[in-house]
Design an enzyme around this catalytic site. Sequence first.
Site, PDB file in Angstrom:
ATOM      1  N   THR A 159       0.831  -1.241   0.056  1.00  0.00           N
ATOM      2  CA  THR A 159      -0.043  -0.046   0.029  1.00  0.00           C
ATOM      3  C   THR A 159       0.835   1.392  -0.026  1.00  0.00           C
ATOM      4  OG1 THR A 159      -0.203  -0.086   2.448  1.00  0.00           O
ATOM      5  CG2 THR A 159      -2.016  -1.203   1.051  1.00  0.00           C
ATOM      6  N   THR A 196       0.345  -5.602  13.358  1.00  0.00           N
ATOM      7  CA  THR A 196      -0.298  -4.827  12.479  1.00  0.00           C
ATOM      8  C   THR A 196       0.584  -4.682  11.000  1.00  0.00           C
ATOM      9  OG1 THR A 196       1.035  -3.051  13.524  1.00  0.00           O
ATOM     10  CG2 THR A 196      -1.380  -3.676  14.229  1.00  0.00           C
ATOM     11  N   THR A 409      -6.355  10.377  -1.467  1.00  0.00           N
ATOM     12  CA  THR A 409      -6.260  10.762  -2.872  1.00  0.00           C
ATOM     13  C   THR A 409      -4.966  11.151  -3.323  1.00  0.00           C
ATOM     14  OG1 THR A 409      -5.742  13.180  -1.476  1.00  0.00           O
ATOM     15  CG2 THR A 409      -8.017  12.548  -1.895  1.00  0.00           C
TER      16      THR A 409
END
Length: 409
Positions: A159, A196, A409
């Site tokens: 990501t 995580t 964005t």
Amino acid sequence: MKIASKQPISKVTEGSIVSPQGYSAAGLHTKVKRKRNDLGVLYSEVPAEAAAVYTLNQIIAAPLLVTKESIAKEGKIQAVVINSGNANACMGKQGYLDAETMKKSVSKRFSIQDHLVAVASTGVIGEKMPMDKIIPGIDSITPKKTNQAAYDFNESILTTDTCMKSTCYETYIDGKKITMGGSAKGSGMIAPNMATMLGFITTDANISHPHLQTALRDITNETFNRITVDGDTSTNDMVLVMANGLAENKPLSPTHQEWETFKQLLKQVCEELAIMIAKDGEGATKLIEVKVKGAISSADAGKCAKTVVGSDLVKTMVYGSDPNWGRLMMAIGRSGITLDPHTIDIAIGPYALLSKSEPANYSEKLLSQYLDNEKVEININLNMGNGSGKAWGCDLTYDYVRINASYRT
């Protein structure tokens, strides 16, 4: 009682998650993300014994629920499907149905039983899964046992990561070569509370689900549970290990003379991946390693190390190369462990700052120069007992705010 033996463990220079016998992988771009691969598959030619640890966040994304159900059925997994760009989290009943659809699509694609498929997703929380892109991707993806296929898979799980995180090691057990490869993602929303992140580990070792689960749980506490970037625990994170037994060693268990060799192999892979994640924290410029010894117990040492490396004030101190050691004492003091405030030694790199809680003589200029390094080591001796532990994190920079202020964005 068998005498424990410990074989040498070696890094496989060109190794990857497909290096162990029987594994293949693939990654492709389905346009869930604007660019880069966003769908990956990991496949074992035979059902593999499986173990997993999951996020401790009480809000758990649908893919993890589906994966838990799969492993609970038989303790085995043969294929893993993962998408990035969309977390499929907090989407109610539809999210669960979408995760189930992904599982069944992989089952059909590779002609395996539904419960042999694990599902993972990572990305934006609270947006509907673009199944019109995901399912055609699953239908066309073809795992291969090549370096390029491993690269494509590694890219598909990222990501905000700035780099891929992959490693591979090997050893010998019962005269058989045992190989273990790992791939992980993680950059933000990383806290020392389970793992995580997403991590996938493959091995050809012969070990049953219960013993593999025990080994993973123990080692997670010493590796993935010892990293932090920003103190947030995600909804989607998981570490999954697959062991397909194709190396044909004798079944591993705590009574096997090479049990510690296997655990050290797994620890080496997990620790290296954990450090890569900590180093690649969003906006990070430096890796911080905190070592604590002299604690009442190893649990206390680990807790102290995690508290120090997770302190925003310590992280900004390191970012600014400002040797403000009072922040270290503050973090140690609030860690909640048993300590004597009058017996603490602290050093940053080669520079002693405190001896028995009394300030030491050091050059602030030289210490500040040391803090400019890409890796900063903080050594703490509590002088209370024999417990020791480590934790890893990164500095906190202006870029962390920039990246997360515009995540969607």
